[in-house]
Structure formats: C-alpha cells, structure tokens
Write an enzyme that holds these catalytic residues in place. Structure first.
Site, PDB file in Angstrom:
ATOM      1  N   ASP A  66       7.519  -4.037   0.540  1.00  0.00           N
ATOM      2  CA  ASP A  66       6.475  -4.004  -0.485  1.00  0.00           C
ATOM      3  C   ASP A  66       5.316  -3.113  -0.030  1.00  0.00           C
ATOM      4  OD1 ASP A  66       4.861  -4.547  -2.622  1.00  0.00           O
ATOM      5  OD2 ASP A  66       4.773  -6.707  -2.311  1.00  0.00           O
ATOM      6  N   TYR A  67       5.000  -2.083  -0.834  1.00  0.00           N
ATOM      7  CA  TYR A  67       3.841  -1.247  -0.509  1.00  0.00           C
ATOM      8  C   TYR A  67       2.579  -2.100  -0.504  1.00  0.00           C
ATOM      9  CZ  TYR A  67       5.973   3.420  -0.734  1.00  0.00           C
ATOM     10  OH  TYR A  67       6.702   4.548  -0.472  1.00  0.00           O
TER      11      TYR A  67
END
Length: 230
Positions: free
Chosen positions: A7-8
């Site tokens: 997940d960024y």
C-alpha cells in the site's frame, strides 16, 4: 500461498508536495516525519512532541480535506466545530502552507484558460463548468480541477506500478501474481516459501515508478486473507 498487500503511504499528499513544492510538505516527507503531526505542529504552533491525538486527527482531516476540496461547512461538521472556527482553521492552514494556495490558484487559472487540467502522466480531464456563471457549478468545477490533478496523478502512479509489478520477471519466477488493485494498494498471491523475498522486493519496485521531489513509500503486510494482510 498467502496474500501480500503493498500500500502506497499517503501517496496523494506526496504528489501534492511534489507538484506544489511547498517547503513544509517537502521537509516533512524528506525527513520521514509523520505528515499529520508535522502539519498539526504548524497549525497549533507547538512542537511535534507536544501535539495531542486530537490535534493530529484535526490536522489529518484538513490535510485530506483540502485535497478533496472540503469547504468550511463540511470541515465544521467533520471536526464538530463552528463555521467560524472551521474558516479560521482553513485560513491558518493556507497561511502556514502558503505555497499550496498559490499552486491551487495556478491550477484553477490554467483550467479556466484551457478548459481542462492535466495529470503528471499527461492525461486530460475537461472541466465543463470552469467558466460557468452559476456560482455553485463554478465552485464544484474548481474543486474538480484541483482534485483531478492530484488524485489523477496518484492514479497514474498506481497504474504504472501495476504494470511494473505484474511484468517483473523476478516476481513471476517466484510464483508471485498480482491479483487485485484497491485504490493505492496492490494485492499479490505469493507462495509461502517466497514470501520474504517478494515482501523485500515490492517497496523498491513501487518506489521506482516515478521520480518525485519526495520519496515514494509502500507499506507491505501479509496474511491468509485481505483483512489479515493489513
């Protein structure tokens, strides 16, 4: 096999820092600071270590609210404060992060002139009401213009990350398979035996997608279900 979630971390705020070149945002991300605590420190004019949990929550709400075009009325509802307090919050925010206001005004001016805005990857969105005589339609069009540049550029990055991760020969040779994209997150199915290797490789692959003025960061977790991978 297990699922891996990559997940960024706060990609839209990182894109905003890059595009606006706001010194406060750039400094916070370059030094690995908690961006919401850093913003709260500016807003409440106190050291980061003295920021309370509530003050950080308020800063987080306004950080993301500004991206989504949140006005004083909605901010007042979100923070359960008066309209005047919400207006003061927004004014103080723009005073402390003064480059942001100039950047937003520049986007709106360009959109008004061209009739469209462009993301980092060159995708255009035409803004139909950017010159509307209707005040409500014009206000919405201006929010769309700003929002599209920031969120659209974040979308550019995640789309390229999907391609890079899916086409990476090392991950493919390890049996890792991209199965899902959720907002700023990639979900992969990975053989148990290759879990550590894939987890170690993913943050670098996702960070190399774009060269920004601040680092791109991805948080990685694993589990037997999507929920457990967070």
């Amino acid at each position: 096999k297990l699922l891996i979630s990559a997940d960024y971390s706060q990609i839209e705020l990182r894109v905003l820092a890059h595009l606006s070149q706001d010194p406060a945002l750039l400094n916070a991300f370059r030094h690995g600071e908690d961006i919401h605590r850093s913003t709260a420190s500016l807003l409440f004019e106190k050291p980061q270590e003295e920021i309370t949990a509530e003050e950080r929550r308020n800063a987080k709400t306004i950080n993301f609210g500004i991206i989504y075009g949140m006005g004083a009325q909605k901010l007042a509802r979100e923070l359960k404060i008066s309209m005047n307090e919400a207006k003061e919050f927004i004014t103080r925010y723009y005073n402390k992060l003064s480059t942001l206001k100039k950047y937003y005004d520049a986007i709106i001016q360009q959109a008004t002139q061209d009739g469209f805005v462009t993301t980092m990857a060159g995708r255009r969105r035409f803004i139909a009401d950017i010159n509307s005589a209707n005040a409500q339609a014009l206000s919405q069009a201006r929010r769309q213009a700003v929002n599209t540049v920031i969120q659209g550029s974040a979308a550019d990055i995640i789309k390229i990350a999907m391609l890079n991760v899916s086409n990476d020969t090392r991950l493919t040779s390890l049996g890792a398979r991209l199965i899902l994209q959720v907002h700023d997150e990639l979900v992969l199915e990975v053989p148990d035996a290759e879990l550590a290797t894939v987890k170690a490789a993913l943050p670098g692959l996702m960070a190399d997608v774009a060269t920004l003025a601040v680092p791109l960061a991805a948080e990685v977790g694993e589990g037997e279900s999507w929920g457990a991978a967070h």
